[in-house]
Design a protein around this motif. Structure first.
Motif, PDB file in Angstrom:
ATOM      1  N   PHE A  33       0.815  -1.220   0.000  1.00 31.21           N
ATOM      2  CA  PHE A  33       0.000   0.000   0.000  1.00 31.21           C
ATOM      3  C   PHE A  33       0.849   1.270   0.000  1.00 31.21           C
ATOM      4  O   PHE A  33       0.314   2.361  -0.205  1.00 31.21           O
ATOM      5  CB  PHE A  33      -0.951   0.005   1.200  1.00 31.21           C
ATOM      6  CG  PHE A  33      -2.165  -0.853   0.996  1.00 31.21           C
ATOM      7  CD1 PHE A  33      -3.203  -0.441   0.184  1.00 31.21           C
ATOM      8  CD2 PHE A  33      -2.263  -2.091   1.612  1.00 31.21           C
ATOM      9  CE1 PHE A  33      -4.314  -1.236  -0.015  1.00 31.21           C
ATOM     10  CE2 PHE A  33      -3.376  -2.898   1.424  1.00 31.21           C
ATOM     11  CZ  PHE A  33      -4.404  -2.473   0.606  1.00 31.21           C
ATOM     12  N   ASP A  70       2.572   3.536  -5.111  1.00 31.63           N
ATOM     13  CA  ASP A  70       1.556   4.278  -5.857  1.00 31.63           C
ATOM     14  C   ASP A  70       0.835   3.380  -6.852  1.00 31.63           C
ATOM     15  O   ASP A  70      -0.340   3.585  -7.166  1.00 31.63           O
ATOM     16  CB  ASP A  70       2.192   5.460  -6.604  1.00 31.63           C
ATOM     17  CG  ASP A  70       2.712   6.531  -5.650  1.00 31.63           C
ATOM     18  OD1 ASP A  70       2.210   6.597  -4.513  1.00 31.63           O
ATOM     19  OD2 ASP A  70       3.607   7.291  -6.043  1.00 31.63           O
ATOM     20  N   THR A  98      -2.060   1.653  -5.082  1.00 33.14           N
ATOM     21  CA  THR A  98      -3.071   2.515  -4.471  1.00 33.14           C
ATOM     22  C   THR A  98      -3.750   3.414  -5.491  1.00 33.14           C
ATOM     23  O   THR A  98      -4.410   4.381  -5.134  1.00 33.14           O
ATOM     24  CB  THR A  98      -2.441   3.377  -3.355  1.00 33.14           C
ATOM     25  OG1 THR A  98      -1.330   4.107  -3.896  1.00 33.14           O
ATOM     26  CG2 THR A  98      -1.969   2.511  -2.211  1.00 33.14           C
ATOM     27  N   ASP A 119      -8.417   6.721   0.118  1.00 33.78           N
ATOM     28  CA  ASP A 119      -7.534   5.649   0.598  1.00 33.78           C
ATOM     29  C   ASP A 119      -8.353   4.479   1.142  1.00 33.78           C
ATOM     30  O   ASP A 119      -8.024   3.314   0.919  1.00 33.78           O
ATOM     31  CB  ASP A 119      -6.609   6.173   1.696  1.00 33.78           C
ATOM     32  CG  ASP A 119      -5.613   7.199   1.180  1.00 33.78           C
ATOM     33  OD1 ASP A 119      -5.189   7.071   0.016  1.00 33.78           O
ATOM     34  OD2 ASP A 119      -5.277   8.115   1.948  1.00 33.78           O
ATOM     35  N   VAL A 132      -9.737   2.405  -1.632  1.00 37.68           N
ATOM     36  CA  VAL A 132      -8.711   1.552  -2.241  1.00 37.68           C
ATOM     37  C   VAL A 132      -8.478   0.310  -1.379  1.00 37.68           C
ATOM     38  O   VAL A 132      -8.398  -0.820  -1.890  1.00 37.68           O
ATOM     39  CB  VAL A 132      -7.400   2.328  -2.435  1.00 37.68           C
ATOM     40  CG1 VAL A 132      -6.266   1.375  -2.827  1.00 37.68           C
ATOM     41  CG2 VAL A 132      -7.568   3.395  -3.509  1.00 37.68           C
ATOM     42  N   ILE A 133      -8.360   0.508  -0.066  1.00 38.45           N
ATOM     43  CA  ILE A 133      -8.172  -0.641   0.836  1.00 38.45           C
ATOM     44  C   ILE A 133      -9.348  -1.605   0.718  1.00 38.45           C
ATOM     45  O   ILE A 133      -9.176  -2.830   0.640  1.00 38.45           O
ATOM     46  CB  ILE A 133      -8.027  -0.163   2.293  1.00 38.45           C
ATOM     47  CG1 ILE A 133      -6.802   0.728   2.454  1.00 38.45           C
ATOM     48  CG2 ILE A 133      -7.927  -1.360   3.242  1.00 38.45           C
ATOM     49  CD1 ILE A 133      -6.713   1.417   3.808  1.00 38.45           C
ATOM     50  N   GLY A 182      -3.104  -1.766   4.901  1.00 39.54           N
ATOM     51  CA  GLY A 182      -3.597  -0.539   4.284  1.00 39.54           C
ATOM     52  C   GLY A 182      -3.768   0.591   5.280  1.00 39.54           C
ATOM     53  O   GLY A 182      -3.429   1.748   5.002  1.00 39.54           O
ATOM     54  N   THR A 237      -1.662   4.004   4.734  1.00 40.84           N
ATOM     55  CA  THR A 237      -2.366   5.175   4.207  1.00 40.84           C
ATOM     56  C   THR A 237      -3.022   6.038   5.285  1.00 40.84           C
ATOM     57  O   THR A 237      -3.309   7.208   5.039  1.00 40.84           O
ATOM     58  CB  THR A 237      -3.452   4.744   3.199  1.00 40.84           C
ATOM     59  OG1 THR A 237      -4.452   3.962   3.871  1.00 40.84           O
ATOM     60  CG2 THR A 237      -2.843   3.918   2.071  1.00 40.84           C
TER      61      THR A 237
END
Length: 252
Positions: A23, A26, A29, A150, A153-154, A223, A227
Protein backbone atom coordinates in the motif's frame (compact mmCIF):
# COMPACT_ATOMS: atom_id res chain seq x y z
CA UNK A 1 14.73 -23.53 18.18
CA UNK A 2 11.82 -21.05 17.97
CA UNK A 3 8.49 -22.24 19.35
CA UNK A 4 5.52 -22.81 16.98
CA UNK A 5 3.92 -19.67 18.41
CA UNK A 6 7.03 -17.61 17.69
CA UNK A 7 7.14 -18.97 14.15
CA UNK A 8 3.47 -18.10 13.66
CA UNK A 9 4.02 -14.58 14.97
CA UNK A 10 7.01 -14.13 12.66
CA UNK A 11 4.96 -15.37 9.72
CA UNK A 12 2.10 -12.99 10.55
CA UNK A 13 4.46 -10.03 10.92
CA UNK A 14 5.98 -10.85 7.56
CA UNK A 15 2.57 -10.87 5.89
CA UNK A 16 1.60 -7.58 7.53
CA UNK A 17 4.89 -5.97 6.49
CA UNK A 18 4.32 -7.04 2.90
CA UNK A 19 0.76 -5.76 2.98
CA UNK A 20 1.90 -2.37 4.31
CA UNK A 21 4.70 -2.17 1.73
CA UNK A 22 2.22 -2.90 -1.02
CA UNK A 23 0.00 0.00 0.00
CA UNK A 24 3.02 2.29 0.13
CA UNK A 25 3.37 1.79 -3.62
CA UNK A 26 1.56 4.28 -5.86
CA UNK A 27 0.95 1.48 -8.35
CA UNK A 28 -1.20 -0.47 -5.88
CA UNK A 29 -3.07 2.52 -4.47
CA UNK A 30 -4.27 3.88 -7.79
CA UNK A 31 -7.96 4.65 -8.00
CA UNK A 32 -8.10 3.04 -11.44
CA UNK A 33 -6.65 -0.16 -10.04
CA UNK A 34 -9.28 -0.13 -7.29
CA UNK A 35 -12.08 0.31 -9.82
CA UNK A 36 -10.63 -2.52 -11.89
CA UNK A 37 -10.58 -4.82 -8.87
CA UNK A 38 -14.19 -4.03 -8.02
CA UNK A 39 -15.20 -4.65 -11.64
CA UNK A 40 -13.36 -7.99 -11.58
CA UNK A 41 -15.08 -9.15 -8.40
CA UNK A 42 -18.44 -7.90 -9.67
CA UNK A 43 -18.17 -9.86 -12.91
CA UNK A 44 -16.88 -12.94 -11.09
CA UNK A 45 -19.72 -12.82 -8.55
CA UNK A 46 -22.32 -12.47 -11.28
CA UNK A 47 -20.74 -15.38 -13.14
CA UNK A 48 -20.77 -17.35 -9.89
CA UNK A 49 -24.51 -16.87 -9.52
CA UNK A 50 -24.99 -18.10 -13.08
CA UNK A 51 -22.61 -20.98 -12.29
CA UNK A 52 -24.74 -21.97 -9.32
CA UNK A 53 -27.71 -22.30 -11.65
CA UNK A 54 -25.64 -24.44 -13.99
CA UNK A 55 -24.69 -26.64 -11.03
CA UNK A 56 -28.37 -27.16 -10.22
CA UNK A 57 -29.15 -28.08 -13.81
CA UNK A 58 -26.17 -30.41 -14.15
CA UNK A 59 -26.69 -32.33 -10.91
CA UNK A 60 -30.47 -32.48 -10.47
CA UNK A 61 -32.05 -34.80 -13.04
CA UNK A 62 -35.63 -34.93 -11.88
CA UNK A 63 -39.00 -34.11 -13.42
CA UNK A 64 -42.15 -33.37 -11.45
CA UNK A 65 -45.74 -32.56 -12.35
CA UNK A 66 -46.89 -29.05 -11.46
CA UNK A 67 -49.80 -26.74 -12.23
CA UNK A 68 -49.45 -25.29 -15.72
CA UNK A 69 -48.45 -21.63 -15.22
CA UNK A 70 -49.60 -20.81 -18.77
CA UNK A 71 -53.17 -21.92 -18.11
CA UNK A 72 -55.62 -19.55 -16.41
CA UNK A 73 -57.12 -20.69 -13.09
CA UNK A 74 -59.84 -23.29 -13.43
CA UNK A 75 -62.35 -20.82 -12.03
CA UNK A 76 -61.65 -18.44 -14.91
CA UNK A 77 -62.14 -21.09 -17.58
CA UNK A 78 -65.15 -22.65 -15.84
CA UNK A 79 -66.90 -19.30 -15.38
CA UNK A 80 -67.46 -19.08 -19.13
CA UNK A 81 -68.99 -22.52 -19.29
CA UNK A 82 -69.51 -23.73 -22.83
CA UNK A 83 -70.15 -20.27 -24.24
CA UNK A 84 -67.10 -20.09 -26.48
CA UNK A 85 -68.27 -16.76 -27.90
CA UNK A 86 -67.64 -15.17 -24.51
CA UNK A 87 -63.99 -16.21 -24.55
CA UNK A 88 -61.37 -14.01 -26.13
CA UNK A 89 -59.15 -15.95 -28.56
CA UNK A 90 -56.20 -15.65 -26.21
CA UNK A 91 -58.06 -16.91 -23.15
CA UNK A 92 -59.72 -19.68 -25.17
CA UNK A 93 -56.35 -20.87 -26.41
CA UNK A 94 -54.85 -20.78 -22.92
CA UNK A 95 -57.83 -22.61 -21.41
CA UNK A 96 -57.18 -25.41 -23.88
CA UNK A 97 -53.75 -25.93 -22.29
CA UNK A 98 -53.41 -28.95 -19.93
CA UNK A 99 -53.92 -28.20 -16.26
CA UNK A 100 -50.73 -30.03 -15.22
CA UNK A 101 -47.38 -30.22 -16.97
CA UNK A 102 -44.04 -31.86 -16.31
CA UNK A 103 -41.03 -29.65 -15.62
CA UNK A 104 -37.34 -30.36 -15.25
CA UNK A 105 -36.45 -29.23 -11.73
CA UNK A 106 -32.80 -28.61 -12.59
CA UNK A 107 -33.74 -26.31 -15.45
CA UNK A 108 -36.29 -24.50 -13.30
CA UNK A 109 -33.72 -23.90 -10.56
CA UNK A 110 -31.19 -22.68 -13.11
CA UNK A 111 -33.73 -20.23 -14.48
CA UNK A 112 -34.70 -19.03 -11.01
CA UNK A 113 -31.07 -18.61 -9.96
CA UNK A 114 -30.25 -16.69 -13.12
CA UNK A 115 -32.86 -14.15 -12.09
CA UNK A 116 -30.60 -13.13 -9.21
CA UNK A 117 -27.58 -12.39 -11.43
CA UNK A 118 -28.43 -8.70 -11.37
CA UNK A 119 -27.87 -8.66 -7.64
CA UNK A 120 -24.23 -9.50 -8.25
CA UNK A 121 -23.87 -6.51 -10.56
CA UNK A 122 -25.19 -4.06 -8.00
CA UNK A 123 -24.46 -5.89 -4.76
CA UNK A 124 -20.66 -5.91 -4.98
CA UNK A 125 -20.30 -2.13 -5.62
CA UNK A 126 -22.79 -1.38 -2.83
CA UNK A 127 -20.92 -3.66 -0.41
CA UNK A 128 -17.63 -2.04 -1.46
CA UNK A 129 -18.99 1.42 -0.66
CA UNK A 130 -20.47 0.34 2.69
CA UNK A 131 -17.26 -1.39 3.76
CA UNK A 132 -15.08 1.53 2.63
CA UNK A 133 -17.15 4.05 4.59
CA UNK A 134 -17.19 1.84 7.69
CA UNK A 135 -13.44 1.39 7.37
CA UNK A 136 -12.90 5.12 7.00
CA UNK A 137 -15.10 5.86 10.01
CA UNK A 138 -13.14 3.38 12.11
CA UNK A 139 -9.83 4.85 10.97
CA UNK A 140 -10.96 8.39 11.73
CA UNK A 141 -12.28 7.48 15.17
CA UNK A 142 -8.89 6.01 16.06
CA UNK A 143 -6.84 8.97 14.81
CA UNK A 144 -6.18 7.98 11.20
CA UNK A 145 -5.14 10.68 8.78
CA UNK A 146 -5.82 9.14 5.38
CA UNK A 147 -8.45 10.24 2.88
CA UNK A 148 -11.74 8.54 2.10
CA UNK A 149 -10.22 7.62 -1.26
CA UNK A 150 -7.53 5.65 0.60
CA UNK A 151 -10.26 3.75 2.42
CA UNK A 152 -11.99 2.92 -0.85
CA UNK A 153 -8.71 1.55 -2.24
CA UNK A 154 -8.17 -0.64 0.84
CA UNK A 155 -11.76 -1.88 0.60
CA UNK A 156 -11.29 -2.71 -3.08
CA UNK A 157 -8.23 -4.86 -2.36
CA UNK A 158 -10.07 -6.58 0.49
CA UNK A 159 -12.71 -7.73 -2.00
CA UNK A 160 -10.20 -9.79 -3.99
CA UNK A 161 -10.04 -12.71 -1.48
CA UNK A 162 -13.79 -13.10 -1.96
CA UNK A 163 -12.92 -14.83 -5.24
CA UNK A 164 -11.53 -17.68 -3.16
CA UNK A 165 -14.75 -17.94 -1.18
CA UNK A 166 -16.72 -17.88 -4.43
CA UNK A 167 -14.74 -20.72 -6.00
CA UNK A 168 -14.80 -22.76 -2.79
CA UNK A 169 -18.53 -22.26 -2.42
CA UNK A 170 -19.34 -23.32 -5.97
CA UNK A 171 -17.07 -26.37 -5.73
CA UNK A 172 -18.56 -27.44 -2.39
CA UNK A 173 -22.17 -27.00 -3.50
CA UNK A 174 -21.53 -28.80 -6.79
CA UNK A 175 -19.93 -31.70 -4.91
CA UNK A 176 -22.78 -31.84 -2.38
CA UNK A 177 -25.42 -31.96 -5.09
CA UNK A 178 -23.50 -34.38 -7.29
CA UNK A 179 -23.19 -36.87 -4.42
CA UNK A 180 -26.86 -36.62 -3.43
CA UNK A 181 -29.64 -38.69 -4.95
CA UNK A 182 -32.70 -36.50 -5.40
CA UNK A 183 -35.86 -38.58 -5.06
CA UNK A 184 -38.58 -36.05 -4.22
CA UNK A 185 -41.80 -36.12 -6.20
CA UNK A 186 -42.75 -32.49 -5.58
CA UNK A 187 -40.87 -29.24 -5.95
CA UNK A 188 -41.13 -28.67 -2.20
CA UNK A 189 -39.69 -32.10 -1.38
CA UNK A 190 -36.82 -31.63 -3.83
CA UNK A 191 -36.11 -28.19 -2.40
CA UNK A 192 -35.85 -29.73 1.07
CA UNK A 193 -33.41 -32.35 -0.26
CA UNK A 194 -31.29 -29.67 -1.94
CA UNK A 195 -31.14 -27.61 1.25
CA UNK A 196 -30.21 -30.71 3.25
CA UNK A 197 -27.45 -31.56 0.78
CA UNK A 198 -26.04 -28.05 0.89
CA UNK A 199 -26.07 -28.07 4.69
CA UNK A 200 -23.53 -30.92 4.65
CA UNK A 201 -20.84 -28.56 3.34
CA UNK A 202 -21.45 -25.77 5.84
CA UNK A 203 -18.30 -26.74 7.76
CA UNK A 204 -15.93 -26.49 4.76
CA UNK A 205 -17.60 -23.28 3.64
CA UNK A 206 -17.18 -21.76 7.09
CA UNK A 207 -13.52 -22.81 7.08
CA UNK A 208 -13.05 -21.15 3.68
CA UNK A 209 -14.72 -18.02 5.07
CA UNK A 210 -12.28 -17.95 7.99
CA UNK A 211 -9.32 -18.12 5.60
CA UNK A 212 -10.77 -15.35 3.45
CA UNK A 213 -11.48 -13.14 6.47
CA UNK A 214 -7.93 -13.70 7.77
CA UNK A 215 -6.47 -12.61 4.43
CA UNK A 216 -8.77 -9.60 4.38
CA UNK A 217 -7.64 -8.69 7.89
CA UNK A 218 -4.00 -8.71 6.76
CA UNK A 219 -4.85 -6.50 3.77
CA UNK A 220 -6.83 -4.01 5.82
CA UNK A 221 -4.21 -3.75 8.58
CA UNK A 222 -1.46 -3.10 6.05
CA UNK A 223 -3.60 -0.54 4.28
CA UNK A 224 -4.48 1.31 7.47
CA UNK A 225 -0.84 1.42 8.52
CA UNK A 226 0.36 2.72 5.18
CA UNK A 227 -2.37 5.17 4.21
CA UNK A 228 -3.92 6.23 7.53
CA UNK A 229 -0.72 6.30 9.60
CA UNK A 230 -2.16 4.04 12.30
CA UNK A 231 0.12 1.91 14.43
CA UNK A 232 -0.18 -1.84 13.95
CA UNK A 233 -2.09 -2.46 17.16
CA UNK A 234 -4.73 0.15 16.40
CA UNK A 235 -5.01 -0.91 12.77
CA UNK A 236 -5.38 -4.52 13.88
CA UNK A 237 -8.18 -3.59 16.27
CA UNK A 238 -10.12 -1.65 13.63
CA UNK A 239 -9.69 -4.45 11.11
CA UNK A 240 -10.55 -7.01 13.80
CA UNK A 241 -13.92 -5.43 14.56
CA UNK A 242 -14.82 -5.45 10.87
CA UNK A 243 -13.51 -9.01 10.51
CA UNK A 244 -15.66 -10.15 13.44
CA UNK A 245 -18.74 -8.63 11.81
CA UNK A 246 -17.83 -10.37 8.56
CA UNK A 247 -17.50 -13.71 10.36
CA UNK A 248 -20.89 -13.29 12.03
CA UNK A 249 -22.47 -12.61 8.64
CA UNK A 250 -20.76 -15.67 7.14
CA UNK A 251 -21.88 -17.89 10.03
CA UNK A 252 -25.47 -16.63 10.00
Amino acid sequence: MPSPLALLQRFARGLLDRSRAGFESDRLTSGLVALGLVALVTVATTAGIVGLGIAFDATIDREVTVDNPDRPPASTCDSFGDDEDSLTPVIEERCDEPERVEVDVGEELRSATGGYAGYGLIGVPIWWAIFALALHAGARLTGGSGSVGDSFVIAAWSLVPELLRLVAGLAAIWYALATTTVEGTTVEAIADEVVAAMSTVEGPLLAASLVVIAVQWVIVVGGLEATHDLDRGTAGAVAGVLAALGFLLAAA
